[in-house]
Design a protein around this motif. Structure first.
Motif, short mmCIF file in Angstrom:
data_model
loop_
_atom_site.label_atom_id
_atom_site.label_comp_id
_atom_site.label_asym_id
_atom_site.label_seq_id
_atom_site.Cartn_x
_atom_site.Cartn_y
_atom_site.Cartn_z
N LEU A 129 0.83 -1.21 0.00
CA LEU A 129 0.00 0.00 0.00
C LEU A 129 0.87 1.26 0.00
CD1 LEU A 129 -2.93 -0.95 2.43
CD2 LEU A 129 -2.93 -0.91 -0.08
N ALA A 130 1.98 1.20 0.75
CA ALA A 130 2.89 2.35 0.77
C ALA A 130 3.41 2.62 -0.64
CB ALA A 130 4.05 2.09 1.73
N ARG A 131 3.74 1.53 -1.35
CA ARG A 131 4.19 1.69 -2.74
C ARG A 131 3.09 2.29 -3.59
NH1 ARG A 131 8.98 -0.22 -5.46
NH2 ARG A 131 10.24 -0.99 -3.75
N ALA A 132 1.87 1.77 -3.41
CA ALA A 132 0.75 2.26 -4.22
C ALA A 132 0.50 3.75 -3.97
CB ALA A 132 -0.50 1.44 -3.91
N VAL A 133 0.71 4.18 -2.73
CA VAL A 133 0.54 5.60 -2.39
C VAL A 133 1.55 6.45 -3.18
CG1 VAL A 133 0.99 7.30 -0.57
CG2 VAL A 133 -0.50 5.35 -0.12
N LEU A 134 2.81 6.04 -3.17
CA LEU A 134 3.84 6.80 -3.88
C LEU A 134 3.62 6.72 -5.39
CD1 LEU A 134 6.98 5.93 -1.76
CD2 LEU A 134 5.66 8.05 -1.77
N GLU A 135 3.27 5.52 -5.86
CA GLU A 135 3.10 5.34 -7.30
C GLU A 135 1.93 6.17 -7.84
OE1 GLU A 135 5.15 0.91 -7.67
OE2 GLU A 135 3.05 1.15 -8.23
N ALA A 136 0.92 6.43 -6.98
CA ALA A 136 -0.22 7.24 -7.41
C ALA A 136 0.25 8.61 -7.91
CB ALA A 136 -1.22 7.41 -6.27
#
Lengths: 239, 505
Positions: free
Chosen positions: B377-384
């Motif tokens: 989820l942390a990755r998904a936050v940054l990737e957004a």
């Protein structure tokens, strides 16, 4: 005091602690202030109650996140690179090596690669000596000192002497000990409670970092030291 | 001779700052004061303009005093400001009429849909380059004139002045009620919806459509050029520039040629692409805006892609979910896993901005499986933030016909290496961070220094720009295509979440 706070999920006031421990209010206040400064104790929003911070579950971990260190250092590291005209790095000790946490290019727009995440040998760099000098784990002290140039310090006794010098004067230097024709200067960054969390330093060609007598330039030393102090102030103020 | 400096005043959404720069463009002094955010009703956001001016009168002398300088060592004042925030004041007493209505304020949402009517939100885009949304000043100005008893009559009699924050500051710097100058610059005027984007003058059709009396409007001036000499705060010092903050950042990044772009990563993020003297009309959801105008030279234009939620998604991850303690820790958490594990977060918290402009969309976490951890989820936050930038860059390339070759970045999120590398990978271009990250203030200083001859020309400014860090693309093209397709599928799932019957008044 920590035991009492740990047993009180809603927190305790200064009077509660004083009564329980038979201590005067000013004494309790003093101890609480110290514990608060090192992040062990937090005040609730009213300021009346103190409780244990959640740091205790994570005491064994590195207490300052490396990415947090970078975000606190970035403006000051930029300013150091811009004033000195040299490459700037922020590093910390991980498993006996210096991990580069932040890297600012030399401001001449030449081709340079970001080396964040790579490691440097601590005994052969100023950045490394600046953190090694304040290390208490022992495990971080390399047993075999690899030679990178003829000037690398490979004798543990000489290294110990060098680190004592770093502790005494508050900054570290290196001269062709890692790469021929290069030199570096670094200073430790002290976080909460004075704990050294990393170091900031600059590196460049020998003739730019040192004077004609091969002494590290005093103006660069004072820039590096004031940068380390500025980052440290930032860390202590907001955490 | 004592060293000389340019003073930049950055009147931002949360605070007012004064930064002094030396001839090499290096930051030498900073002073800052926050002002109150007023929320009188849900969706309303206001500032007290008198408080903001008071803060200016404090931070400027503080910044000068801090380095032991004399006011005579300041050669020019440059102003950068929060854009679109609107204010009316009494020209005779100098007092604000009510509070300034801030760019985030959505009180005009009903008015905006009424104005759009059957012709749709783009009915004025040919004239002003902007779609009808609550974001810009004109609907807000109409609302203020409509909702304050007697105000429209006073406005028509010429007793009332309108301005965005730079107008308010310049008027006060030059004496306020005692002969203050009522002016704005082309970049700020280009965000009102009242200025004709071609003639750079107030447009009668637009004034009529928004029912705005011409008497309330300031004179439109070039962004860089001597506006006047200050009589207050720094008496005798020339005001050399005013620009909207994002345009100032473009100037501070020395994006002076067509095809050069910068993206400022903060709470929201704003990508501006210099399109030269040509006005590019977006067919892909970008805004057409003035980049700057230097003296009597022709204006330079820009396409702008505005992303509402980028850094604020990290704040939500920290404060809303409590999965990290500090914003920077998101990188550490994201690095505990190799990839996003198939999860995508689309932060349509209050609809989607560029390039979609869908106000009825709401956020989703797509691709959720039992495999997903907080690291993913942390990755998904940054990737957004990366994917939103790619959507904007794609739209820009399609609109301008100029393919982006490198992206200059600034703002707080540039400290995040994982995000910067992901951006380079996804955009397949070099991502470059400059030595001075305070580009908004630097841009205002540059434009002001240029006006008074402190710096000779744009080339001189370019030579002050230095690369502090750079990220090169490494991602496999197939993987890039798959990831982007997944993101687009996730975006589709945010649409039409708020149905018409749910819209609150």
């Amino acid at each position: 005091m920590l035991r009492l706070l740990a047993a009180a999920p809603d927190g305790l006031g200064v009077a509660d602690l004083g009564n329980a421990l038979g201590l005067a209010k000013p004494t309790v206040h003093g101890i609480l202030r110290t514990l608060q400064q090192v992040g062990f104790v937090e005040q609730d929003h009213t300021g009346a109650h103190y409780h244990l911070s959640d740091i205790f579950g994570r005491l064994g971990e590195s207490y300052l996140d490396p990415n947090e260190l970078r975000s606190r250092a970035i403006n000051w590291a930029d300013s150091l690179a811009s004033r000195s005209g040299e490459v700037v790095r922020v590093g910390r000790l991980v498993d006996g090596k210096v991990e580069v946490v932040h890297h600012v290019f030399r401001p001449d727009d030449s081709d340079q690669d970001l080396d964040v995440g790579t490691t440097l040998p601590p005994h052969a760099t100023a950045l490394g000596k600046a953190v090694l000098a304040f290390d208490t784990s022992g495990a971080a002290r390399p047993r075999r000192l690899e030679a990178y140039t003829t000037r690398t310090i490979t004798d543990p006794a000489r290294l110990a002497e060098e680190l004592a010098t770093v502790r005494a004067r508050g900054w570290a230097s290196e001269l062709e000990e890692h790469t021929v024709e290069l030199a570096s200067i670094a200073a430790p960054i002290r976080g909460l409670g004075g704990l050294v969390v990393g170091a900031v330093g600059l590196a460049g060609r020998l003739e730019r970092i040192c004077d004609s007598k091969l002494r590290h330039r005093p103006d660069l030393i004072s820039m590096v030291r004031s940068t380390a102090e500025a980052i440290a102030r930032d860390l202590r103020e907001d955490t | 001779m004592a060293e000389q400096y340019v003073a930049a005043v950055d009147q931002g959404t949360n605070s007012t700052r004064c930064i002094l720069f030396d001839r090499r463009g290096r930051l030498v002094s900073v002073a800052q004061r926050e002002h109150r955010q007023l929320f009188p009703r849900p969706g309303w956001v206001e500032h007290d303009a008198a408080e903001i001016w008071r803060n200016v009168t404090r931070v400027v002398p503080t910044a000068v005093r801090q380095i032991g300088a004399e006011p005579s060592q300041i050669v020019a004042i440059g102003i950068a400001n929060q854009r679109e925030t609107s204010l009316l004041w009494d020209r005779f007493t100098g007092w604000p009429i009510g509070n300034a209505v801030v760019w985030q304020d959505t009180r005009t949402s009903r008015l905006v849909s009424e104005l759009a009517g059957t012709e749709g939100p783009d009915r004025f885009a040919d004239l002003c380059g902007l779609p009808l949304t609550t974001y810009f000043s004109a609907p807000r100005l109409k609302w203020m004139l409509d909702h304050t008893p007697g105000l429209r009559e006073r406005a028509e009699r010429g007793e009332v002045y309108f301005g965005t924050m730079e107008s308010w500051l310049i008027w006060n710097f030059t004496g306020g009620a005692n002969g203050g100058l009522h002016v704005t610059d082309v970049t700020n005027a280009s965000r009102t919806m009242l200025m004709n984007i071609e003639t750079l003058e107030w447009d009668d059709k637009l004034l009529e459509a928004f029912d705005v009396p011409r008497a309330v409007l300031p004179d439109i001036r070039p962004s860089s050029g001597v506006f006047a000499t200050a009589t207050d705060v720094l008496p005798g010092v020339r005001i050399g520039a005013a620009l909207g903050d994002q345009q100032a950042a473009l100037f501070g990044q020395t994006c002076f040629s067509p095809g050069e772009a910068k993206c400022t990563y903060g709470t929201g993020s704003f990508l501006l692409l210099h399109t030269g003297h040509e006005i590019v009309r977006s067919k892909h959801g970008m805004l057409t805006t003035v980049a700057y105008q230097i003296g009597d030279e022709p204006a330079s234009y820009a396409l702008e892609g505005s992303m509402a939620v980028t850094g604020s998604l990290v704040q939500w991850f920290r404060d809303g979910l409590g999965l990290i303690h500090t914003a920077a820790e998101i990188e550490t958490l994201a690095r505990t896993v190799e990839d996003n594990g198939g999860a995508y977060i689309v932060p349509a918290f209050s609809g989607l901005f560029a390039p979609h402009w869908r106000s009825e969309a709401r956020g989703v976490i797509a691709g959720l499986t039992g495999y997903i951890t907080k690291g993913h989820l942390a990755r998904a936050v940054l990737e957004a933030t990366g994917f939103q930038t790619l959507e904007v860059v794609d739209a820009m390339n399609a609109d301008s016909g100029i393919a982006l070759t490198a992206l200059k970045v600034d703002g707080g999120m540039t400290a995040n290496n994982l995000l910067m590398q992901f951006l380079a990978d996804l955009l397949d271009v070099r991502v470059v961070r400059p030595m001075v990250t305070e580009t908004v203030s630097l841009g205002a200083a540059y434009a002001a220094g240029l006006a008074v001859g402190y710096w000779p020309d744009l080339e001189g400014l370019r030579s002050n720009w230095h690369r502090a860090g750079q990220w090169l693309p490494h991602m496999d093209p197939d993987r890039r295509a798959t990831e982007y397709a997944n993101w687009k599928a996730a975006v589709q799932r945010t649409f039409n979440w708020i149905r018409p019957e749910q819209v609150a008044e």
